[in-house]
Scaffold this motif. Structure first.
Motif, PDB file in Angstrom:
ATOM      1  N   LEU A  97       0.841  -1.205   0.000  1.00 53.77           N
ATOM      2  CA  LEU A  97       0.000   0.000   0.000  1.00 53.77           C
ATOM      3  C   LEU A  97       0.874   1.252   0.000  1.00 53.77           C
ATOM      4  CD1 LEU A  97      -2.722  -1.118   2.611  1.00 53.77           C
ATOM      5  CD2 LEU A  97      -2.760  -1.345   0.105  1.00 53.77           C
ATOM      6  N   LYS A  98       0.253   2.394  -0.253  1.00 54.49           N
ATOM      7  CA  LYS A  98       1.029   3.635  -0.369  1.00 54.49           C
ATOM      8  C   LYS A  98       1.759   3.980   0.919  1.00 54.49           C
ATOM      9  CE  LYS A  98      -1.597   5.596  -4.178  1.00 54.49           C
ATOM     10  NZ  LYS A  98      -2.673   6.500  -4.603  1.00 54.49           N
ATOM     11  N   ASP A  99       1.230   3.499   2.076  1.00 52.42           N
ATOM     12  CA  ASP A  99       1.913   3.792   3.350  1.00 52.42           C
ATOM     13  C   ASP A  99       2.944   2.718   3.703  1.00 52.42           C
ATOM     14  OD1 ASP A  99       0.478   1.582   4.138  1.00 52.42           O
ATOM     15  OD2 ASP A  99      -0.638   2.581   5.733  1.00 52.42           O
ATOM     16  N   GLY A 100       3.219   1.793   2.760  1.00 51.45           N
ATOM     17  CA  GLY A 100       4.245   0.776   2.989  1.00 51.45           C
ATOM     18  C   GLY A 100       3.709  -0.536   3.546  1.00 51.45           C
ATOM     19  N   THR A 101       2.442  -0.569   3.957  1.00 51.36           N
ATOM     20  CA  THR A 101       1.866  -1.820   4.476  1.00 51.36           C
ATOM     21  C   THR A 101       1.849  -2.888   3.386  1.00 51.36           C
ATOM     22  OG1 THR A 101       0.377  -0.493   5.841  1.00 51.36           O
ATOM     23  CG2 THR A 101      -0.192  -2.815   5.579  1.00 51.36           C
ATOM     24  N   VAL A 102       2.311  -4.092   3.747  1.00 50.85           N
ATOM     25  CA  VAL A 102       2.303  -5.197   2.781  1.00 50.85           C
ATOM     26  C   VAL A 102       1.062  -6.058   3.024  1.00 50.85           C
ATOM     27  CG1 VAL A 102       3.587  -7.165   1.873  1.00 50.85           C
ATOM     28  CG2 VAL A 102       4.831  -5.198   2.816  1.00 50.85           C
ATOM     29  N   CYS A 103       0.287  -6.289   1.990  1.00 53.37           N
ATOM     30  CA  CYS A 103      -0.931  -7.100   2.114  1.00 53.37           C
ATOM     31  C   CYS A 103      -0.616  -8.569   1.874  1.00 53.37           C
ATOM     32  CB  CYS A 103      -1.977  -6.649   1.097  1.00 53.37           C
ATOM     33  SG  CYS A 103      -2.510  -4.947   1.338  1.00 53.37           S
ATOM     34  N   LEU A 104      -1.427  -9.434   2.447  1.00 50.78           N
ATOM     35  CA  LEU A 104      -1.325 -10.864   2.147  1.00 50.78           C
ATOM     36  C   LEU A 104      -1.709 -11.075   0.677  1.00 50.78           C
ATOM     37  CD1 LEU A 104      -3.077 -12.536   5.230  1.00 50.78           C
ATOM     38  CD2 LEU A 104      -0.625 -12.523   4.679  1.00 50.78           C
ATOM     39  N   PRO A 105      -1.244 -12.188   0.085  1.00 53.47           N
ATOM     40  CA  PRO A 105      -1.657 -12.488  -1.286  1.00 53.47           C
ATOM     41  C   PRO A 105      -3.177 -12.437  -1.425  1.00 53.47           C
ATOM     42  CG  PRO A 105       0.028 -14.032  -0.572  1.00 53.47           C
ATOM     43  CD  PRO A 105      -0.323 -13.189   0.631  1.00 53.47           C
ATOM     44  N   ALA A 106      -3.632 -11.894  -2.543  1.00 46.71           N
ATOM     45  CA  ALA A 106      -5.069 -11.730  -2.781  1.00 46.71           C
ATOM     46  C   ALA A 106      -5.365 -12.109  -4.223  1.00 46.71           C
ATOM     47  CB  ALA A 106      -5.483 -10.289  -2.506  1.00 46.71           C
ATOM     48  N   GLY A 107      -6.615 -12.402  -4.495  1.00 42.19           N
ATOM     49  CA  GLY A 107      -7.012 -12.741  -5.861  1.00 42.19           C
ATOM     50  C   GLY A 107      -7.537 -11.516  -6.587  1.00 42.19           C
ATOM     51  N   LEU A 108      -7.244 -11.434  -7.876  1.00 40.82           N
ATOM     52  CA  LEU A 108      -7.825 -10.381  -8.716  1.00 40.82           C
ATOM     53  C   LEU A 108      -8.259 -11.054 -10.008  1.00 40.82           C
ATOM     54  CD1 LEU A 108      -8.350  -7.301  -9.116  1.00 40.82           C
ATOM     55  CD2 LEU A 108      -6.140  -7.205 -10.254  1.00 40.82           C
ATOM     56  N   GLU A 109      -9.531 -10.958 -10.316  1.00 48.79           N
ATOM     57  CA  GLU A 109     -10.037 -11.535 -11.561  1.00 48.79           C
ATOM     58  C   GLU A 109     -10.514 -10.390 -12.432  1.00 48.79           C
ATOM     59  OE1 GLU A 109     -13.040 -14.328 -10.296  1.00 48.79           O
ATOM     60  OE2 GLU A 109     -11.557 -15.530  -9.192  1.00 48.79           O
ATOM     61  N   ILE A 110     -10.041 -10.378 -13.681  1.00 46.85           N
ATOM     62  CA  ILE A 110     -10.376  -9.259 -14.553  1.00 46.85           C
ATOM     63  C   ILE A 110     -11.233  -9.738 -15.710  1.00 46.85           C
ATOM     64  CG2 ILE A 110      -8.402  -7.814 -13.988  1.00 46.85           C
ATOM     65  CD1 ILE A 110      -6.898  -8.906 -16.282  1.00 46.85           C
TER      66      ILE A 110
END
Ligand code: URA
Length: 216
Positions: A135-148
Motif C-alpha cells: 500500500l502507499k503507506d508501505g503496508t504489505v498485504c497478504l496475497p489476494a485474488g484479482l479476476e479481470i
C-alpha cells in the motif's frame, strides 16, 4: 396447554392454537418459564450505500436503523464493517464467537468484492495481488485474488480485512475504486434477490458456508 392459558409468546398469553409466530425471534414460555429464546441468530443484509456499519451513530443513519422492529430484541450487531459507500453482503448476528471467526485476521475466511475502477485492471495487477500489494503507506498485504474481465470492473478476493483494504490496494495500483460491492463471505454468496437494505435469516447450511475457508 394453549387452551388452558399456559403459553406466553413474548410475555403475552396466547389463546388461539392457530396463531402464527416468528420462530426466529419469539420468546415462548410455559407456565411462566421460558422454554426457548431460539438462541443465536444469523442474518444477511444487502447493505445499501449511504448508511454506516455501526450499532449507533450520532449523526449518520446506521445499518441497525434498517432492521424491522420485530428483530430489535435480538441484539444483532454487524459482522465486520463495510464503508458507508460500499454495498452488498453484510452479516448480522448476536453470536460473538461466529463474528470473531469471520473477521479475525487469523481466520483467513475469504471476502470477495466486485469493484468498478477508474482504469482497466491488467495482468500486472493480477500478479501484484498474488504477490502481496504494497500500500502507499508501505503496508504489505497478504496475497489476494484479482479476476479481470477486460473492462473497468474486477473481482477482488481477500483473506484479511485491513481498513479500506480493497480501495487502498487498487489505489496503490493506480486504479482508484469508483464503486464497491461485497458479494461473498467464505462460501456464502449474497442473495441477489434481496432488495437493498433488506435482511433475511440464514439457514444453518448458509451459516456454515460463511465459515468455509476456500483456497485463493
Ligand atoms: N475494502 C474497502 O475498501 N471498503 C470496504 O467497505 C470493504 C473492503
Amino acid at each position: 396447554m394453549i387452551r388452558q392459558g399456559r403459553i406466553q409468546v413474548d410475555g403475552r398469553t396466547v389463546t388461539a392454537p392457530e396463531e402464527k409466530i416468528d420462530e426466529t425471534c419469539a420468546v415462548i414460555s410455559v407456565d411462566g418459564g421460558t422454554i426457548s429464546n431460539f438462541g443465536a441468530s444469523y442474518y444477511m443484509m444487502d447493505k445499501p450505500g449511504g448508511v454506516v456499519t455501526a450499532t449507533e451513530d450520532r449523526t449518520e443513519k446506521t445499518v441497525m436503523d434498517l432492521l424491522p422492529s420485530n428483530l430489535w430484541r435480538l441484539r444483532l450487531f454487524p459482522v465486520g464493517r463495510l464503508d458507508k459507500d460500499t454495498t452488498g453482503l453484510l452479516l448480522l448476528t448476536n453470536d460473538g464467537d461466529f463474528a470473531h471467526q469471520i473477521i479475525s485476521p487469523k481466520s483467513h475466511v475469504q471476502k470477495s468484492y466486485v469493484a468498478k475502477v477508474d482504469g482497466i485492471p491488467d495482468e500486472a495487477d493480477v500478479r501484484a495481488f498474488r504477490d502481496g500489494v504494497v500500500l502507499k503507506d508501505g503496508t504489505v498485504c497478504l496475497p489476494a485474488g484479482l479476476e479481470i474481465d477486460g473492462t473497468d470492473t474486477c473481482r477482488v478476493i481477500l483473506q484479511e480485512g485491513k481498513y479500506h483494504q480493497v480501495k487502498r490496494m487498487l489505489a496503490a495500483r493506480g486504479k482508484p475504486v469508483l464503486q464497491l460491492r461485497r458479494v461473498s463471505i467464505g462460501g456464502l454468496q449474497l442473495d441477489e434477490t434481496l432488495s437493498p437494505g433488506s435482511i433475511r435469516a440464514l439457514s444453518e447450511e448458509e451459516r456454515q458456508l460463511a465459515l468455509v475457508k476456500l483456497p485463493l
